[in-house]
Design a protein around this motif. Structure first.
Motif, PDB file in Angstrom:
ATOM      1  N   ARG A 157       0.796  -1.230   0.000  1.00 37.30           N
ATOM      2  CA  ARG A 157       0.000   0.000   0.000  1.00 37.30           C
ATOM      3  C   ARG A 157       0.830   1.283   0.000  1.00 37.30           C
ATOM      4  O   ARG A 157       0.279   2.366  -0.217  1.00 37.30           O
ATOM      5  CB  ARG A 157      -0.949   0.003   1.202  1.00 37.30           C
ATOM      6  CG  ARG A 157      -2.001  -1.074   1.116  1.00 37.30           C
ATOM      7  CD  ARG A 157      -3.172  -0.819   2.009  1.00 37.30           C
ATOM      8  NE  ARG A 157      -4.201  -1.828   1.820  1.00 37.30           N
ATOM      9  CZ  ARG A 157      -5.337  -1.869   2.496  1.00 37.30           C
ATOM     10  NH1 ARG A 157      -5.592  -0.937   3.415  1.00 37.30           N
ATOM     11  NH2 ARG A 157      -6.217  -2.816   2.270  1.00 37.30           N
ATOM     12  N   ALA A 158       2.123   1.169   0.281  1.00 36.25           N
ATOM     13  CA  ALA A 158       2.983   2.362   0.294  1.00 36.25           C
ATOM     14  C   ALA A 158       4.242   2.086  -0.512  1.00 36.25           C
ATOM     15  O   ALA A 158       5.353   2.405  -0.086  1.00 36.25           O
ATOM     16  CB  ALA A 158       3.317   2.760   1.725  1.00 36.25           C
ATOM     17  N   TRP A 190       6.844   9.901   8.070  1.00 39.32           N
ATOM     18  CA  TRP A 190       5.538   9.359   8.451  1.00 39.32           C
ATOM     19  C   TRP A 190       5.757   8.310   9.534  1.00 39.32           C
ATOM     20  O   TRP A 190       6.438   7.310   9.314  1.00 39.32           O
ATOM     21  CB  TRP A 190       4.848   8.758   7.230  1.00 39.32           C
ATOM     22  CG  TRP A 190       3.450   8.268   7.478  1.00 39.32           C
ATOM     23  CD1 TRP A 190       2.634   8.588   8.528  1.00 39.32           C
ATOM     24  CD2 TRP A 190       2.697   7.377   6.647  1.00 39.32           C
ATOM     25  NE1 TRP A 190       1.421   7.960   8.409  1.00 39.32           N
ATOM     26  CE2 TRP A 190       1.435   7.209   7.263  1.00 39.32           C
ATOM     27  CE3 TRP A 190       2.973   6.713   5.453  1.00 39.32           C
ATOM     28  CZ2 TRP A 190       0.448   6.390   6.722  1.00 39.32           C
ATOM     29  CZ3 TRP A 190       1.991   5.901   4.912  1.00 39.32           C
ATOM     30  CH2 TRP A 190       0.743   5.744   5.532  1.00 39.32           C
ATOM     31  N   ILE A 200      -2.890   0.598   7.147  1.00 40.02           N
ATOM     32  CA  ILE A 200      -2.927   1.899   6.478  1.00 40.02           C
ATOM     33  C   ILE A 200      -3.904   1.856   5.309  1.00 40.02           C
ATOM     34  O   ILE A 200      -4.143   0.794   4.725  1.00 40.02           O
ATOM     35  CB  ILE A 200      -1.524   2.340   6.018  1.00 40.02           C
ATOM     36  CG1 ILE A 200      -0.935   1.347   5.013  1.00 40.02           C
ATOM     37  CG2 ILE A 200      -0.606   2.510   7.224  1.00 40.02           C
ATOM     38  CD1 ILE A 200       0.393   1.784   4.422  1.00 40.02           C
ATOM     39  N   PRO A 201      -4.489   2.998   4.941  1.00 41.51           N
ATOM     40  CA  PRO A 201      -5.521   2.996   3.895  1.00 41.51           C
ATOM     41  C   PRO A 201      -4.943   2.909   2.487  1.00 41.51           C
ATOM     42  O   PRO A 201      -3.783   3.251   2.246  1.00 41.51           O
ATOM     43  CB  PRO A 201      -6.223   4.340   4.110  1.00 41.51           C
ATOM     44  CG  PRO A 201      -5.172   5.223   4.703  1.00 41.51           C
ATOM     45  CD  PRO A 201      -4.329   4.327   5.566  1.00 41.51           C
ATOM     46  N   GLN A 202      -5.771   2.460   1.572  1.00 38.87           N
ATOM     47  CA  GLN A 202      -5.412   2.497   0.156  1.00 38.87           C
ATOM     48  C   GLN A 202      -5.181   3.950  -0.255  1.00 38.87           C
ATOM     49  O   GLN A 202      -5.874   4.851   0.197  1.00 38.87           O
ATOM     50  CB  GLN A 202      -6.548   1.906  -0.690  1.00 38.87           C
ATOM     51  CG  GLN A 202      -6.828   0.443  -0.449  1.00 38.87           C
ATOM     52  CD  GLN A 202      -5.893  -0.468  -1.228  1.00 38.87           C
ATOM     53  OE1 GLN A 202      -4.958  -0.007  -1.885  1.00 38.87           O
ATOM     54  NE2 GLN A 202      -6.136  -1.767  -1.160  1.00 38.87           N
ATOM     55  N   CYS A 205      -2.699   5.882   0.457  1.00 36.94           N
ATOM     56  CA  CYS A 205      -2.184   6.716   1.550  1.00 36.94           C
ATOM     57  C   CYS A 205      -1.074   7.658   1.095  1.00 36.94           C
ATOM     58  O   CYS A 205      -1.044   8.832   1.494  1.00 36.94           O
ATOM     59  CB  CYS A 205      -1.705   5.840   2.700  1.00 36.94           C
ATOM     60  SG  CYS A 205      -0.537   4.556   2.211  1.00 36.94           S
ATOM     61  N   GLU A 222      -2.479  10.511  -0.819  1.00 36.02           N
ATOM     62  CA  GLU A 222      -3.152  11.436   0.093  1.00 36.02           C
ATOM     63  C   GLU A 222      -2.138  12.332   0.807  1.00 36.02           C
ATOM     64  O   GLU A 222      -2.345  13.545   0.946  1.00 36.02           O
ATOM     65  CB  GLU A 222      -3.968  10.636   1.117  1.00 36.02           C
ATOM     66  CG  GLU A 222      -4.667  11.473   2.168  1.00 36.02           C
ATOM     67  CD  GLU A 222      -5.870  12.240   1.646  1.00 36.02           C
ATOM     68  OE1 GLU A 222      -6.617  12.795   2.466  1.00 36.02           O
ATOM     69  OE2 GLU A 222      -6.063  12.301   0.402  1.00 36.02           O
ATOM     70  N   PHE A 246      -4.097  10.916   9.976  1.00 33.45           N
ATOM     71  CA  PHE A 246      -5.277  10.216   9.489  1.00 33.45           C
ATOM     72  C   PHE A 246      -6.277  10.026  10.628  1.00 33.45           C
ATOM     73  O   PHE A 246      -5.893   9.964  11.794  1.00 33.45           O
ATOM     74  CB  PHE A 246      -4.887   8.843   8.934  1.00 33.45           C
ATOM     75  CG  PHE A 246      -4.060   8.911   7.684  1.00 33.45           C
ATOM     76  CD1 PHE A 246      -4.655   8.865   6.433  1.00 33.45           C
ATOM     77  CD2 PHE A 246      -2.677   9.032   7.757  1.00 33.45           C
ATOM     78  CE1 PHE A 246      -3.887   8.934   5.275  1.00 33.45           C
ATOM     79  CE2 PHE A 246      -1.904   9.101   6.610  1.00 33.45           C
ATOM     80  CZ  PHE A 246      -2.512   9.053   5.370  1.00 33.45           C
ATOM     81  N   SER A 269      -6.627  14.059   7.405  1.00 35.74           N
ATOM     82  CA  SER A 269      -7.126  13.323   6.243  1.00 35.74           C
ATOM     83  C   SER A 269      -8.396  12.579   6.631  1.00 35.74           C
ATOM     84  O   SER A 269      -8.508  12.052   7.738  1.00 35.74           O
ATOM     85  CB  SER A 269      -6.071  12.322   5.764  1.00 35.74           C
ATOM     86  OG  SER A 269      -6.635  11.428   4.825  1.00 35.74           O
ATOM     87  N   LYS A 285      -9.242   9.897   5.122  1.00 35.33           N
ATOM     88  CA  LYS A 285      -8.921   8.473   5.024  1.00 35.33           C
ATOM     89  C   LYS A 285      -8.604   7.964   6.427  1.00 35.33           C
ATOM     90  O   LYS A 285      -8.108   8.711   7.264  1.00 35.33           O
ATOM     91  CB  LYS A 285      -7.730   8.246   4.093  1.00 35.33           C
ATOM     92  CG  LYS A 285      -8.055   8.436   2.616  1.00 35.33           C
ATOM     93  CD  LYS A 285      -6.853   8.116   1.754  1.00 35.33           C
ATOM     94  CE  LYS A 285      -7.181   8.220   0.276  1.00 35.33           C
ATOM     95  NZ  LYS A 285      -8.075   7.137  -0.190  1.00 35.33           N
ATOM     96  N   ILE A 343      -6.968   5.100   9.213  1.00 33.43           N
ATOM     97  CA  ILE A 343      -6.103   3.999   9.612  1.00 33.43           C
ATOM     98  C   ILE A 343      -6.922   3.070  10.507  1.00 33.43           C
ATOM     99  O   ILE A 343      -7.589   3.526  11.443  1.00 33.43           O
ATOM    100  CB  ILE A 343      -4.872   4.524  10.377  1.00 33.43           C
ATOM    101  CG1 ILE A 343      -3.871   5.158   9.396  1.00 33.43           C
ATOM    102  CG2 ILE A 343      -4.208   3.419  11.179  1.00 33.43           C
ATOM    103  CD1 ILE A 343      -2.643   5.738  10.065  1.00 33.43           C
TER     104      ILE A 343
END
Length: 232
Positions: A29-30, A81, A89-91, A93, A96, A111, A181, A183, A185
């Motif tokens: 995801r990151a 971060w 963690i969100p899609q 991220c 964002e 988040f 955000s 979005k 977590i």
């Protein structure tokens, strides 16, 4: 929009069960972010797992503020971060974070947290969010991120016995806008399940209130130890 390099800093201590799947989750995801694991002297195999699974591994003493500061010192990214190993963690991220930090007036961001479904968790989530807005407080579960220059300017995380993340967040707000955000977590409720959902929710609320009224962090750390750690 020019992409700003991001370094993800993960403080850990004896997290062998969670570390491997979490690092795989980060790579998915990151992708493209520098991943730094900063260990506080684990004895359960965490160090060995991390050694070949991240961009940098730092081993030091067990103190979360010192661990995160050490990770920040070693980071190559212009955005730092700070993420906990038990988070999801969100899609999108990184996109964002890039969107938020593209504004030069923004010092950092965080988040929102999402907890698993339960009336206690829903209450905790909502209470923490709106209390955080009112009091200008956020904790490390929110995945705080900031510019490296601002991090250096405020002196990093204060090396205090408790709430180093809250203290850092308040310093961050003095240097510019800090953006929330929408979005989320997903935060692991393992501490709630161990200590007790209602007990930990009330403990967090009490400690936050006493913090606002200026009770010394050393006393709050002792209170947290008595209420929460002895129940584990």
């Amino acid at each position: 929009m020019t992409r700003i390099p991001v370094s993800i800093i993960i403080p850990v201590l004896n997290e062998a069960k969670l570390l491997w799947p979490f690092l795989a989750h980060l790579r998915e995801r990151a992708a493209g972010a520098e991943i730094i694991v900063t260990d506080g002297g684990s004895s359960d195999g965490t160090i060995e797992l991390a050694r070949d699974s991240c961009n940098q591994l730092i081993v030091g003493e067990p103190n979360r503020a010192k661990q995160m500061n050490a990770g920040a010192d070693a980071a190559h990214g212009d955005i730092l971060w700070f993420v906990h190993v038990d988070a999801e963690i969100p899609q999108g991220c990184l996109e964002e974070i890039q969107r938020i930090m593209h504004d030069p007036k923004v010092a950092g961001g965080f988040f929102r947290i999402r907890l698993p479904r339960s009336w206690v968790y829903r209450f905790t989530d909502s209470f923490a969010h709106y209390a955080g807005i009112l009091l200008g407080m956020r904790c490390g579960d929110h995945g705080i991120f900031c510019r490296r220059t601002v991090f250096v300017d405020v002196g990093g995380f204060p090396e205090v016995p408790l709430m180093e993340d809250v203290e850092f967040f308040r310093l961050l707000r003095q240097r510019g806008r800090v953006v929330c955000s929408q979005k989320r977590i997903l935060s692991n409720p393992r501490r709630y399940e161990t200590v007790g959902r209602v007990r930990l929710t009330l403990a967090y609320g009490l400690i936050a209130m006493l913090y606002i009224f200026g009770v010394p962090l050393s006393k709050l750390a002792s209170l947290y130890e008595r209420i929460c750690c002895k129940a584990m």
